[in-house]
Design a protein around this motif. Structure first.
Motif, PDB file in Angstrom:
ATOM      1  N   GLY A  73       0.838  -1.193   0.000  1.00  0.00           N
ATOM      2  CA  GLY A  73       0.000   0.000   0.000  1.00  0.00           C
ATOM      3  C   GLY A  73       0.869   1.237   0.000  1.00  0.00           C
ATOM      4  N   GLU A  74       0.219   2.379  -0.015  1.00  0.00           N
ATOM      5  CA  GLU A  74       0.962   3.634   0.029  1.00  0.00           C
ATOM      6  C   GLU A  74       1.527   3.842   1.424  1.00  0.00           C
ATOM      7  N   TRP A  75       2.770   4.290   1.505  1.00  0.00           N
ATOM      8  CA  TRP A  75       3.401   4.504   2.792  1.00  0.00           C
ATOM      9  C   TRP A  75       4.241   5.772   2.757  1.00  0.00           C
ATOM     10  N   ASP A  76       4.477   6.316   3.953  1.00  0.00           N
ATOM     11  CA  ASP A  76       5.218   7.557   4.100  1.00  0.00           C
ATOM     12  C   ASP A  76       6.592   7.353   4.728  1.00  0.00           C
ATOM     13  N   TYR A  77       6.688   6.387   5.647  1.00  0.00           N
ATOM     14  CA  TYR A  77       7.905   6.224   6.434  1.00  0.00           C
ATOM     15  C   TYR A  77       8.298   4.758   6.510  1.00  0.00           C
ATOM     16  N   LYS A  78       9.599   4.521   6.450  1.00  0.00           N
ATOM     17  CA  LYS A  78      10.132   3.174   6.626  1.00  0.00           C
ATOM     18  C   LYS A  78      10.828   3.115   7.978  1.00  0.00           C
ATOM     19  N   ILE A  79      10.532   2.053   8.730  1.00  0.00           N
ATOM     20  CA  ILE A  79      11.164   1.875  10.035  1.00  0.00           C
ATOM     21  C   ILE A  79      11.718   0.445  10.136  1.00  0.00           C
ATOM     22  N   GLU A  80      12.615   0.247  11.085  1.00  0.00           N
ATOM     23  CA  GLU A  80      13.102  -1.071  11.472  1.00  0.00           C
ATOM     24  C   GLU A  80      12.665  -1.269  12.908  1.00  0.00           C
ATOM     25  N   ALA A  81      11.832  -2.275  13.162  1.00  0.00           N
ATOM     26  CA  ALA A  81      11.241  -2.420  14.493  1.00  0.00           C
ATOM     27  C   ALA A  81      11.054  -3.878  14.863  1.00  0.00           C
ATOM     28  N   THR A  82      10.964  -4.106  16.174  1.00  0.00           N
ATOM     29  CA  THR A  82      10.635  -5.436  16.700  1.00  0.00           C
ATOM     30  C   THR A  82       9.118  -5.591  16.707  1.00  0.00           C
ATOM     31  N   ASP A  83       8.669  -6.797  16.946  1.00  0.00           N
ATOM     32  CA  ASP A  83       7.226  -7.066  17.033  1.00  0.00           C
ATOM     33  C   ASP A  83       6.581  -6.218  18.134  1.00  0.00           C
ATOM     34  N   SER A  84       7.221  -6.138  19.293  1.00  0.00           N
ATOM     35  CA  SER A  84       6.616  -5.378  20.394  1.00  0.00           C
ATOM     36  C   SER A  84       6.573  -3.887  20.086  1.00  0.00           C
ATOM     37  N   GLN A  85       7.566  -3.366  19.382  1.00  0.00           N
ATOM     38  CA  GLN A  85       7.539  -1.947  19.006  1.00  0.00           C
ATOM     39  C   GLN A  85       6.403  -1.672  18.027  1.00  0.00           C
ATOM     40  N   VAL A  86       6.203  -2.571  17.092  1.00  0.00           N
ATOM     41  CA  VAL A  86       5.115  -2.408  16.120  1.00  0.00           C
ATOM     42  C   VAL A  86       3.762  -2.544  16.811  1.00  0.00           C
ATOM     43  N   ASN A  87       3.650  -3.464  17.756  1.00  0.00           N
ATOM     44  CA  ASN A  87       2.400  -3.602  18.516  1.00  0.00           C
ATOM     45  C   ASN A  87       2.082  -2.327  19.283  1.00  0.00           C
ATOM     46  N   PHE A  88       3.097  -1.714  19.877  1.00  0.00           N
ATOM     47  CA  PHE A  88       2.887  -0.465  20.598  1.00  0.00           C
ATOM     48  C   PHE A  88       2.442   0.633  19.636  1.00  0.00           C
ATOM     49  N   LEU A  89       3.078   0.715  18.464  1.00  0.00           N
ATOM     50  CA  LEU A  89       2.689   1.700  17.457  1.00  0.00           C
ATOM     51  C   LEU A  89       1.256   1.470  17.000  1.00  0.00           C
ATOM     52  N   GLU A  90       0.854   0.224  16.831  1.00  0.00           N
ATOM     53  CA  GLU A  90      -0.533  -0.086  16.453  1.00  0.00           C
ATOM     54  C   GLU A  90      -1.509   0.385  17.521  1.00  0.00           C
ATOM     55  N   ARG A  91      -1.160   0.199  18.796  1.00  0.00           N
ATOM     56  CA  ARG A  91      -2.034   0.672  19.887  1.00  0.00           C
ATOM     57  C   ARG A  91      -2.152   2.190  19.861  1.00  0.00           C
ATOM     58  N   LEU A  92      -1.051   2.874  19.592  1.00  0.00           N
ATOM     59  CA  LEU A  92      -1.120   4.337  19.470  1.00  0.00           C
ATOM     60  C   LEU A  92      -2.026   4.743  18.314  1.00  0.00           C
ATOM     61  N   PHE A  93      -1.904   4.052  17.182  1.00  0.00           N
ATOM     62  CA  PHE A  93      -2.767   4.343  16.040  1.00  0.00           C
ATOM     63  C   PHE A  93      -4.239   4.102  16.389  1.00  0.00           C
ATOM     64  N   ASN A  94      -4.522   3.022  17.104  1.00  0.00           N
ATOM     65  CA  ASN A  94      -5.908   2.737  17.500  1.00  0.00           C
ATOM     66  C   ASN A  94      -6.461   3.847  18.386  1.00  0.00           C
ATOM     67  N   ARG A  95      -5.647   4.327  19.315  1.00  0.00           N
ATOM     68  CA  ARG A  95      -6.075   5.429  20.183  1.00  0.00           C
ATOM     69  C   ARG A  95      -6.276   6.706  19.363  1.00  0.00           C
ATOM     70  N   MET A  96      -5.486   6.901  18.328  1.00  0.00           N
ATOM     71  CA  MET A  96      -5.645   8.074  17.470  1.00  0.00           C
ATOM     72  C   MET A  96      -6.993   8.014  16.758  1.00  0.00           C
ATOM     73  N   ASP A  97      -7.368   6.834  16.291  1.00  0.00           N
ATOM     74  CA  ASP A  97      -8.666   6.672  15.632  1.00  0.00           C
ATOM     75  C   ASP A  97      -9.804   7.037  16.581  1.00  0.00           C
ATOM     76  N   GLU A  98      -9.700   6.578  17.828  1.00  0.00           N
ATOM     77  CA  GLU A  98     -10.725   6.909  18.825  1.00  0.00           C
ATOM     78  C   GLU A  98     -10.757   8.420  19.066  1.00  0.00           C
ATOM     79  N   SER A  99      -9.596   9.030  19.180  1.00  0.00           N
ATOM     80  CA  SER A  99      -9.517  10.478  19.413  1.00  0.00           C
ATOM     81  C   SER A  99     -10.071  11.265  18.233  1.00  0.00           C
ATOM     82  N   ASP A 100      -9.841  10.761  17.018  1.00  0.00           N
ATOM     83  CA  ASP A 100     -10.391  11.432  15.833  1.00  0.00           C
ATOM     84  C   ASP A 100     -11.907  11.526  15.904  1.00  0.00           C
ATOM     85  N   TRP A 101     -12.545  10.419  16.274  1.00  0.00           N
ATOM     86  CA  TRP A 101     -14.006  10.421  16.374  1.00  0.00           C
ATOM     87  C   TRP A 101     -14.489  11.332  17.497  1.00  0.00           C
TER      88      TRP A 101
END
Length: 108
Positions: free
Chosen positions: A24-52
């Motif tokens: 898909g379309e992407w803006d940034y490339k990172i190198e991360a562990t599974d736990s770092q990506v899971n934390f980023l996903e949780r932040l994104f989920n909270r952002m979605d809630e905050s948007d609404w």
């Protein structure tokens, strides 16, 4: 496996994380562990809630943006996300975030 880093591709607008550059379309490339990506996903989920929440509050004209705790939380989460992307990102990602001027990169 959790300590092993791999490449991920981040779309900041859609809050998506891809494991390959052609998913898909992407803006940034990172190198991360599974736990770092899971934390980023949780932040994104909270952002979605905050948007609404912000969307619904925006229809109440007497509530000013800067006095709303939820808006400050949203802003703080965005800074956390960009800080994380900066820390985990490749040189192109870090360069782009530095040019944005939203982080005090001297502290990284």
């Amino acid at each position: 496996m959790d300590g092993q880093k791999q490449s991920y591709y981040i779309n900041i607008q859609s809050n998506e994380i891809f494991t390959g550059p052609y998913e898909g379309e992407w803006d940034y490339k990172i190198e991360a562990t599974d736990s770092q990506v899971n934390f980023l996903e949780r932040l994104f989920n909270r952002m979605d809630e905050s948007d609404w929440e912000s969307y619904f509050r925006s229809h109440i004209p007497y509530l000013e943006y800067h006095h709303q705790p939820k808006n400050r939380e949203y802003d703080q989460r965005m800074l956390w996300i960009y800080s994380m992307l900066y820390d985990l990102g490749d040189e192109e990602t870090r360069s782009h975030i530095r040019k944005m001027g939203i982080l005090n990169v001297d502290s990284h």
